[in-house]
Write an enzyme that holds these catalytic residues in place. Structure first.
Site, PDB file in Angstrom:
ATOM      1  N   GLY A 173      -4.856   4.060 -16.681  1.00  0.00           N
ATOM      2  CA  GLY A 173      -5.684   2.881 -16.457  1.00  0.00           C
ATOM      3  C   GLY A 173      -5.485   1.764 -17.461  1.00  0.00           C
ATOM      4  O   GLY A 173      -6.219   0.781 -17.444  1.00  0.00           O
TER       5      GLY A 173
ATOM      6  N   ARG B  38       0.842   2.105 -14.524  1.00  0.00           N
ATOM      7  CA  ARG B  38       1.038   0.655 -14.546  1.00  0.00           C
ATOM      8  C   ARG B  38       1.621   0.162 -15.880  1.00  0.00           C
ATOM      9  O   ARG B  38       2.508  -0.677 -15.910  1.00  0.00           O
ATOM     10  CB  ARG B  38      -0.319  -0.016 -14.306  1.00  0.00           C
TER      11      ARG B  38
ATOM     12  N   ARG C 167      -1.480  -5.896  -3.083  1.00  0.00           N
ATOM     13  CA  ARG C 167      -2.530  -5.906  -4.104  1.00  0.00           C
ATOM     14  C   ARG C 167      -3.375  -7.178  -4.075  1.00  0.00           C
ATOM     15  O   ARG C 167      -4.565  -7.153  -4.358  1.00  0.00           O
ATOM     16  CB  ARG C 167      -1.930  -5.672  -5.496  1.00  0.00           C
TER      17      ARG C 167
ATOM     18  N   CYS D  15       1.675 -11.749  10.224  1.00  0.00           N
ATOM     19  CA  CYS D  15       0.744 -12.379  11.156  1.00  0.00           C
ATOM     20  C   CYS D  15      -0.678 -12.127  10.712  1.00  0.00           C
ATOM     21  O   CYS D  15      -1.410 -11.348  11.338  1.00  0.00           O
ATOM     22  CB  CYS D  15       0.975 -11.831  12.551  1.00  0.00           C
TER      23      CYS D  15
END
Ligand code: LLP
Length: 463
Positions: free
Chosen positions: A278, A323, A360, A391
């Site tokens: 995190g 991350r 995201r 679309c």
């Protein structure tokens, strides 16, 4: 106070006021090293290069859109995490952020362990030679087949997430005549995101077993009583894109409190504690993430202090950054297709990808940056919204950003910090072909995940 925040966005709609957008940067051609992979720079012609290769050449050779990953940066970050935590702790890279066989090999070579959360992530890891004992298996609903596969492979730990799973894993391990090392994932009542953390009432989620009401203590009691399990520690994961260490502090305090209760009740000191992942990265120049060594120092000190107060031997710590290892190492390279100025509003810049390669922004209201990379420009900044070709009006890649006002179709633009949760969450919406991941290192570029083809898609469609 409690408000719902998605466990992800670097910036949430409820943090920033509606209509917020950054001021135009002083220099549109500048590349903030905080948000770009380490070897990214402009050459004498103004073209952005990575690992010494101009993006124009990458676009020609691999087409756009493409994820361009700086391998040396990935390895450097992996190494930084490894050395920050030293030999008394373990770093498990969270494969959900981005996993492929090349990544598994890099992790293996750099001495990191791996956290997987599905049978197929496990298969990827094993097929690329990650030793099973360095793999942790996660998930709130692992199937019996997945558990069996993990136990058979000999994974180093299974992180138990429910009362049913305690019994299931014990049963399967016993059937296979082995004792499986496990941790129990607890929810400590802390939810942390970006700049804020909330330390009440966050057991209301699908992951883990709440500390509250003695539930985690009961889970420990049951796990200790089962022959198929060797309970080695307690696991806690409090959120995503966290900059503030105070959430970890509360979490560590509560986990150590449980270790203390376990010692008092069972006379056992569990040897491991996992504080999850995190840790935040910079998506825009406003973000200020900490370095791995600062994080390691803060976390080890917190745990040592709490253990000393509880008169417990300090357990072996592990963390699970995803991350923070891969996020900053890649950017997405797009070609500009159409440019639509809307008088008094903003200019819509359409690229040849979109929500299929980066969900995201649509999903979490995440903020990203963008730059013109095939040339420099001295034109005035214009406020743009970078959108995809899908679309759907929510198909936004970068919500508010500035690009030079002489931007033209055919220009290449790049969105940095897309290494985590972009390729791994990519979709085939509108039958988009998922882009390749191209690894660049020392003047060489190679495809590590190839672009999907029409044949790939049609092969699945059995008619
Ligand atoms: N460990 C556990 C148990 C986790 O659940 C996660 C992320 C991690 C480690 C790695 O977290 P990281 O260091 O990468 O933040 N898809 C979202 C993020 C969801 C993360 C879920 N779990 C996003 O795009 O931001």
């Amino acid at each position: 106070m409690s408000r719902s925040a998605h466990p992800a966005g670097p910036r949430h709609a409820d943090v920033l006021p509606e209509g917020h957008f950054p001021a135009p940067p002083a220099d549109l051609n500048a590349l903030d090293p905080k948000i770009w992979a380490r070897t990214v720079k402009r050459d004498q012609d103004g073209v952005v290069t990575v690992g010494g290769i101009p993006v124009t050449r990458l676009a020609e050779e691999f087409q756009t859109p493409a994820y361009i990953l700086d391998e040396s940066d990935f390895r450097a970050r992996a190494r930084a995490w490894r050395s920050a935590f030293g030999h008394d702790a373990d770093v498990f890279y969270a494969g959900k952020a981005f996993l492929c066989r090349a990544v598994v090999r890099w992790l293996n070579e750099e001495g990191l362990n791996l956290d997987v959360c599905s049978g197929t992530e496990l298969a990827t890891a094993l097929s690329a030679g990650m030793p099973a004992e360095r793999i942790a298996f996660h998930g709130n609903n692992k199937t019996s087949a997945e558990i069996r596969r993990a136990v058979e492979a000999g994974v180093g730990r299974i992180v138990l997430d429910s009362f049913q799973e305690i019994v299931r894993v014990a049963h399967i391990a016993q059937q296979l005549g082995t004792r499986q090392k496990v941790q129990i994932r607890v929810t400590v009542g802390v939810e942390a995101h970006t700049h804020e953390f909330i330390a009440t009432a966050h057991e209301d989620q699908k992951f883990g077993i709440p500390l509250a009401g003695g539930q985690a203590a009961e889970a420990v009691r049951r796990a200790l009583g089962l022959d198929g399990l060797e309970l080695t520690g307690i696991h806690s994961h409090i959120g995503s894109q966290i900059f503030d260490m105070s959430g970890f502090e509360v979490a560590a305090h509560r986990v150590v409190g449980l270790l203390e209760d376990i010692r008092d009740e069972h006379g056992v000191e569990l040897p491991e504690i996992d504080l999850g992942g995190g840790l935040g990265i910079a998506y825009t120049s406003d973000d200020d993430p900490r370095e791995p060594h600062e994080i390691a120092k803060a976390l080890t000190e917190i745990v040592a202090r709490e253990c000393e107060a509880a008169r417990l031997r300090t357990p072996r710590i592990s963390v699970e950054p995803g991350r923070a290892v891969v996020g900053p190492t890649a950017f997405t390279l797009y070609e500009v297709g159409t440019i639509k100025p809307l008088e008094g509003l903003r200019t819509y810049v359409s690229v040849d990808g979109g929500m299929s390669d980066n969900i995201r922004t649509a999903l979490y209201d995440a903020e990203y940056s963008v730059a013109l990379v095939s040339r420099t420009s001295d034109a005035e900044p214009m406020l743009v919204r970078v959108v995809g070709k899908h679309c759907e009006s929510g198909d936004i890649v970068v919500k508010d950003a500035f690009l030079p006002s002489d931007l033209a179709p055919g220009d290449l633009i790049a969105v940095p910090a897309t290494g985590a949760y972009c390729r791994s969450m990519a979709s085939n919406y509108n039958h988009a072909l998922r882009p390749p991941v191209v690894a660049v290192s020392d003047g060489e570029a190679r495809v590590i995940v190839r672009r999907e083809t029409e044949e790939d898609l049609l092969r699945l469609d059995v008619g």
